[in-house]
Structures are given as structure tokens and as C-alpha cells.
Design a protein around this motif. Structure first.
Motif, PDB file in Angstrom:
ATOM      1  N   ALA A 171      22.121 -40.941   1.522  1.00  0.00           N
ATOM      2  CA  ALA A 171      23.344 -40.442   2.273  1.00  0.00           C
ATOM      3  C   ALA A 171      23.695 -42.130   2.653  1.00  0.00           C
ATOM      4  CB  ALA A 171      23.038 -39.890   3.418  1.00  0.00           C
ATOM      5  N   GLY A 172      23.735 -42.876   2.018  1.00  0.00           N
ATOM      6  CA  GLY A 172      24.120 -44.335   2.459  1.00  0.00           C
ATOM      7  C   GLY A 172      25.823 -44.334   2.063  1.00  0.00           C
ATOM      8  N   ASN A 173      26.322 -45.606   2.031  1.00  0.00           N
ATOM      9  CA  ASN A 173      27.871 -45.719   1.447  1.00  0.00           C
ATOM     10  C   ASN A 173      28.183 -45.273   0.373  1.00  0.00           C
ATOM     11  OD1 ASN A 173      28.113 -47.134   4.072  1.00  0.00           O
ATOM     12  ND2 ASN A 173      27.874 -49.198   3.288  1.00  0.00           N
ATOM     13  N   LEU A 174      27.443 -45.376  -0.809  1.00  0.00           N
ATOM     14  CA  LEU A 174      27.725 -45.028  -2.135  1.00  0.00           C
ATOM     15  C   LEU A 174      27.588 -43.424  -2.363  1.00  0.00           C
ATOM     16  CD1 LEU A 174      28.154 -45.182  -4.944  1.00  0.00           C
ATOM     17  CD2 LEU A 174      25.871 -45.590  -5.644  1.00  0.00           C
ATOM     18  N   GLY A 175      26.595 -42.821  -1.696  1.00  0.00           N
ATOM     19  CA  GLY A 175      26.392 -41.317  -1.770  1.00  0.00           C
ATOM     20  C   GLY A 175      27.507 -40.580  -0.936  1.00  0.00           C
ATOM     21  N   ALA A 176      27.640 -41.260   0.148  1.00  0.00           N
ATOM     22  CA  ALA A 176      28.920 -40.712   1.159  1.00  0.00           C
ATOM     23  C   ALA A 176      30.121 -40.474   0.470  1.00  0.00           C
ATOM     24  CB  ALA A 176      28.847 -41.348   2.319  1.00  0.00           C
ATOM     25  N   ALA A 177      30.361 -41.790  -0.289  1.00  0.00           N
ATOM     26  CA  ALA A 177      31.643 -41.894  -1.027  1.00  0.00           C
ATOM     27  C   ALA A 177      31.493 -40.854  -2.186  1.00  0.00           C
ATOM     28  CB  ALA A 177      32.049 -43.340  -1.578  1.00  0.00           C
ATOM     29  N   LEU A 178      30.498 -40.584  -3.058  1.00  0.00           N
ATOM     30  CA  LEU A 178      30.604 -39.748  -4.118  1.00  0.00           C
ATOM     31  C   LEU A 178      30.695 -38.472  -3.576  1.00  0.00           C
ATOM     32  CD1 LEU A 178      27.449 -41.052  -5.815  1.00  0.00           C
ATOM     33  CD2 LEU A 178      29.716 -41.558  -6.905  1.00  0.00           C
ATOM     34  N   VAL A 179      30.217 -37.855  -2.466  1.00  0.00           N
ATOM     35  CA  VAL A 179      30.331 -36.580  -2.186  1.00  0.00           C
ATOM     36  C   VAL A 179      31.634 -36.480  -1.659  1.00  0.00           C
ATOM     37  CG1 VAL A 179      29.596 -35.055  -0.183  1.00  0.00           C
ATOM     38  CG2 VAL A 179      27.947 -36.420  -1.278  1.00  0.00           C
ATOM     39  N   ARG A 180      32.450 -37.460  -0.809  1.00  0.00           N
ATOM     40  CA  ARG A 180      33.620 -36.989  -0.411  1.00  0.00           C
ATOM     41  C   ARG A 180      34.925 -37.121  -1.714  1.00  0.00           C
ATOM     42  NH1 ARG A 180      31.959 -41.170   4.018  1.00  0.00           N
ATOM     43  NH2 ARG A 180      31.859 -39.884   5.736  1.00  0.00           N
ATOM     44  N   TYR A 181      34.487 -37.823  -2.664  1.00  0.00           N
ATOM     45  CA  TYR A 181      35.589 -38.183  -3.812  1.00  0.00           C
ATOM     46  C   TYR A 181      35.001 -36.688  -4.546  1.00  0.00           C
ATOM     47  CZ  TYR A 181      37.258 -38.985  -8.376  1.00  0.00           C
ATOM     48  OH  TYR A 181      37.944 -38.951  -9.361  1.00  0.00           O
ATOM     49  N   HIS A 182      33.954 -36.338  -4.818  1.00  0.00           N
ATOM     50  CA  HIS A 182      33.830 -34.880  -5.566  1.00  0.00           C
ATOM     51  C   HIS A 182      34.448 -33.798  -4.599  1.00  0.00           C
ATOM     52  CE1 HIS A 182      31.508 -31.974  -7.994  1.00  0.00           C
ATOM     53  NE2 HIS A 182      31.283 -31.332  -7.125  1.00  0.00           N
ATOM     54  N   GLN A 183      34.230 -33.545  -3.413  1.00  0.00           N
ATOM     55  CA  GLN A 183      34.533 -32.590  -2.518  1.00  0.00           C
ATOM     56  C   GLN A 183      36.340 -32.665  -2.650  1.00  0.00           C
ATOM     57  OE1 GLN A 183      32.009 -31.036  -2.817  1.00  0.00           O
ATOM     58  NE2 GLN A 183      31.842 -30.360  -0.535  1.00  0.00           N
ATOM     59  N   LYS A 184      36.841 -33.462  -2.718  1.00  0.00           N
ATOM     60  CA  LYS A 184      38.482 -33.670  -2.905  1.00  0.00           C
ATOM     61  C   LYS A 184      38.885 -33.452  -4.162  1.00  0.00           C
ATOM     62  CE  LYS A 184      39.052 -36.862   1.379  1.00  0.00           C
ATOM     63  NZ  LYS A 184      39.514 -38.056   1.738  1.00  0.00           N
TER      64      LYS A 184
END
Length: 207
Positions: free
Chosen positions: A91-104
């Protein structure tokens, strides 16, 4: 009839073809040629025909492919005709960015990120883009509870093989790996590694 083994590179091109077809409205463009698809994805018409031939005959010579039918066939081949539960570890910067990108992303369905895992207890219970963060100790339980079959790895390399082994033991069949580590998985399990540093270093050659 013996089925030919499909090369990994062919499987990786199929989503590109599907994305190209998704840009077309079957009502306005009911038929598409291999040349049209090739131009949209940046390959050759011969490559398109060869790739599709691994899975049967979908078009008519001199006519082309029915857009709607070919899209449905590609979804079936890629198993995108069913819901796929995905987990993410880190749940670091990379993981958070991947989740947000995927959800959008409009292309994410039917892939759904249903859980994030992390070792930091301060993050447990929080959410990123409406996806809850669980402790890594709950990995086995949540994989089975949520029917997770694909995992994204986005955390430091320490202990990553043990984490992968745990995932595999609980039924995870595919991994998208952002961890800079050499990993071993049994036959029937697929791991695809993306190393941004190596990609950037190789691009330096062209500058």
C-alpha cells in the motif's frame, strides 16, 4: 485434434486487438479487416491473422471480421467473460497509484481489485479508492474469502518469494510483479514482471 501451444507474445497482443475493437461501434462499423486492426495497434495484417489463427477461424477471406463477434471471442479466449478478483500487496506510493489508476480506467472490467495487503498496521482498515487495506497476516484468509485468483506485487523485495508461495498455495494463478526479484512459481502459474528501472535503462540507448 492436437491444440497448438500459444506463445506468450501472442496472448499479450490479444488485449491490444480487443482494445482496438472496443473503439469501434459495431452498428457503424460492423466489419473490420485485419489491415484495419493492424493499423490501430501498430503491427502487420499478417501478424493479426496469424495470431487469431491459433484460436480458430473468425473471419472470411476478402471480407474481414464481424466486430461484435470477434470482440466476444477475444473476451472468451482471454477469460474476460467472467469476473476476476484481484488483490494487491503493497500500500505504498506505487501500490496506491496502481489501484487509483485501475479504478478510474474504463478498461478495467471485469478485473476488480477487491483487497490491498500491507505489513504496516497503521494502514490496516484504511481504503484506497474504496478498496480496503488488510494486514499481510490475513493474506491466506482473504484470498479464499474473496476468491482472489490474480495478485499484483508492489512492495520491497524482502520476503517476496514466501509471499508468492503463500498466494500460490491458496489458489492464485497469475501475478503482475513490480518487485525487482527473481521469482519461482510452479507449472500452471504465470508471473509477469515489469521492471521500470530496466525499461528506462534500455531506453537510454535511443537518446
Amino acid at each position: 485434434m492436437i491444440q497448438r501451444k500459444v506463445p506468450d507474445v501472442v496472448i499479450r497482443r490479444l488485449p491490444m486487438y480487443l482494445r482496438a475493437l472496443d473503439r469501434l461501434d459495431p452498428k457503424e462499423v460492423p466489419i473490420v479487416s485485419s489491415d484495419d486492426i493492424a493499423k490501430m495497434v501498430g503491427t502487420s495484417s499478417g501478424q493479426v491473422r496469424k495470431d487469431l489463427s491459433y484460436f480458430g477461424v473468425f473471419g472470411k477471406h476478402g471480407v474481414g471480421y464481424q466486430v461484435y463477434s470477434l470482440k466476444e471471442e477475444l473476451r472468451r479466449i482471454l477469460k474476460l467473460d467472467r469476473e476476476i478478483k484481484v488483490g494487491l500487496i503493497g500500500a505504498g506510493n506505487l501500490g496506491a497509484a496502481l489501484v487509483r489508476y485501475h479504478q478510474k480506467s474504463k478498461d478495467h472490467k471485469p478485473l476488480e481489485i477487491v483487497a490491498i495487503f500491507d505489513i504496516d498496521e497503521n494502514k490496516v482498515g484504511q481504503k484506497i479508492a474504496d478498496v480496503e487495506i488488510f494486514h499481510i497476516n490475513d493474506l491466506s484468509q482473504k484470498i479464499n474469502e474473496l476468491n482472489i485468483r490474480m495478485m499484483i506485487l508492489a512492495f520491497p523485495a524482502e520476503g517476496v518469494q514466501a509471499v508468492v508461495d503463500c498466494c500460490v498455495a491458496n489458489g492464485v494463478k497469475a501475478f503482475l510483479n513490480f518487485v525487482p526479484a527473481s521469482l519461482k512459481v510452479p507449472e500452471g502459474v504465470k508471473i509477469q514482471t515489469s521492471d521500470v528501472t530496466l525499461e528506462l535503462q534500455s531506453l537510454v540507448y535511443y537518446t
